[in-house]
Write a protein that holds these residues in place. Structure first.
Motif, PDB file in Angstrom:
ATOM      1  N   VAL A  56       0.851  -1.186   0.000  1.00  0.00           N
ATOM      2  CA  VAL A  56       0.000   0.000   0.000  1.00  0.00           C
ATOM      3  C   VAL A  56       0.887   1.236   0.000  1.00  0.00           C
ATOM      4  CG1 VAL A  56      -1.809   1.281   1.183  1.00  0.00           C
ATOM      5  CG2 VAL A  56      -1.799  -1.220   1.263  1.00  0.00           C
ATOM      6  N   ASN A  57       1.037   1.855  -1.161  1.00  0.00           N
ATOM      7  CA  ASN A  57       1.848   3.056  -1.310  1.00  0.00           C
ATOM      8  C   ASN A  57       1.040   4.066  -2.117  1.00  0.00           C
ATOM      9  OD1 ASN A  57       4.468   1.805  -0.267  1.00  0.00           O
ATOM     10  ND2 ASN A  57       3.972   0.458  -1.960  1.00  0.00           N
ATOM     11  N   THR A  58       0.399   5.024  -1.409  1.00  0.00           N
ATOM     12  CA  THR A  58      -0.487   5.971  -2.080  1.00  0.00           C
ATOM     13  C   THR A  58      -0.203   7.393  -1.603  1.00  0.00           C
ATOM     14  OG1 THR A  58      -2.186   5.703  -0.390  1.00  0.00           O
ATOM     15  CG2 THR A  58      -2.338   4.272  -2.323  1.00  0.00           C
ATOM     16  N   ALA A  59      -0.594   8.348  -2.408  1.00  0.00           N
ATOM     17  CA  ALA A  59      -0.500   9.756  -2.042  1.00  0.00           C
ATOM     18  C   ALA A  59      -1.611  10.505  -2.769  1.00  0.00           C
ATOM     19  CB  ALA A  59       0.861  10.343  -2.425  1.00  0.00           C
ATOM     20  N   GLY A  60      -2.115  11.541  -2.177  1.00  0.00           N
ATOM     21  CA  GLY A  60      -3.198  12.293  -2.820  1.00  0.00           C
ATOM     22  C   GLY A  60      -3.388  13.647  -2.170  1.00  0.00           C
ATOM     23  N   ALA A  61      -4.257  14.441  -2.754  1.00  0.00           N
ATOM     24  CA  ALA A  61      -4.502  15.804  -2.288  1.00  0.00           C
ATOM     25  C   ALA A  61      -5.740  15.851  -1.403  1.00  0.00           C
ATOM     26  CB  ALA A  61      -4.693  16.749  -3.476  1.00  0.00           C
ATOM     27  N   GLY A  62      -5.662  16.655  -0.332  1.00  0.00           N
ATOM     28  CA  GLY A  62      -6.824  16.906   0.500  1.00  0.00           C
ATOM     29  C   GLY A  62      -7.693  17.986  -0.127  1.00  0.00           C
ATOM     30  N   SER A  63      -8.626  18.518   0.633  1.00  0.00           N
ATOM     31  CA  SER A  63      -9.531  19.515   0.054  1.00  0.00           C
ATOM     32  C   SER A  63      -9.879  20.589   1.075  1.00  0.00           C
ATOM     33  CB  SER A  63     -10.826  18.845  -0.423  1.00  0.00           C
ATOM     34  OG  SER A  63     -11.528  18.287   0.685  1.00  0.00           O
ATOM     35  N   LEU A  64     -10.145  21.775   0.548  1.00  0.00           N
ATOM     36  CA  LEU A  64     -10.738  22.861   1.322  1.00  0.00           C
ATOM     37  C   LEU A  64     -12.168  23.036   0.820  1.00  0.00           C
ATOM     38  CD1 LEU A  64      -8.122  25.772   1.570  1.00  0.00           C
ATOM     39  CD2 LEU A  64      -9.134  24.501   3.458  1.00  0.00           C
TER      40      LEU A  64
END
Length: 219
Positions: A50-58
């Protein structure tokens, strides 16, 4: 006693060549079959699955004074969100078009951060104030924007206090309330108090002011 004669040099070469030929044949056979010699050894390994990355949100949410969700920054989006919405369902100036001189109308507006990121920037940007008639019969005054008073507070903090016309530049909300951010999952409530000055005469009858206000989060 007679001794056995020594093998001739040619014979000795033939004896030595036979093992070499056999060894070469075995090696060729291993290569032809795609085999490799097996050598015993210790091994150790780790597989990370499990190797993931992503953007959060405002995501900004605006409620009305009863706590009902009226608008989110993601409203009206189709497909990819622009995270910018226009909402006309909350009138922060109260919407009372029958105010008497000296009257104040107060409206409470909660702004929520319902995204996953802290809002490290939070601003309020006013548009230009405009005056218009609210009836077919109206007064002759032309400066109601400069007469109508507006006071914006958040708890004990004063965000703005002056005329509607004077509310003309971007306000850093976090600076006004002494905060570094509006954390994800938290909210801030703002009170808008609009006052029609008691000194105004009948020339201001049936006139109204309008002003767009834009809230902005940034990370």
């Amino acid at each position: 006693m007679s001794s056995s004669p020594s093998p001739s040099p040619a014979r000795r070469r033939r004896r030595l060549a036979l093992p070499v030929v056999l060894a070469g044949s075995i090696a060729s056979l291993i290569l032809a079959l795609g085999l490799s010699p097996t050598v015993a050894a210790f091994t150790a390994s780790i597989q990370n699955t499990v190797n993931t990355a992503g953007a959060g949100s405002l995501i900004m949410q605006e409620n009305d004074s009863t706590g009902q969700i009226v608008c989110r920054s993601t409203d009206g989006a189709s497909g990819v969100s622009t995270n910018s919405a226009t909402c006309s369902t909350i009138n922060k100036y109260g919407g009372d078009l029958a105010m008497a001189p000296g009257q104040t109308v107060t409206t409470n507006i909660p702004i929520l951060n319902v995204g996953s990121l802290d809002a490290k920037g939070f601003t309020l940007t006013p548009g230009a104030c405009t005056q218009s008639a609210s009836s077919t019969v109206y007064g002759s005054a032309t400066d109601l924007c400069s007469q109508m008073k507006i006071k914006i507070t958040s708890g004990a903090f004063v965000i703005y206090d002056g005329t509607v016309a004077g509310l003309s530049s971007t306000i850093d909300i976090l600076d006004k309330v002494g905060a570094s951010s509006l954390p994800a999952g938290s909210s801030a409530t703002f009170t808008f108090a609009v006052t029609l000055p008691s000194t105004l005469d009948a020339s201001y009858s049936n006139l109204k002011v309008s002003q767009p206000l834009t809230w902005t989060f940034s990370s």
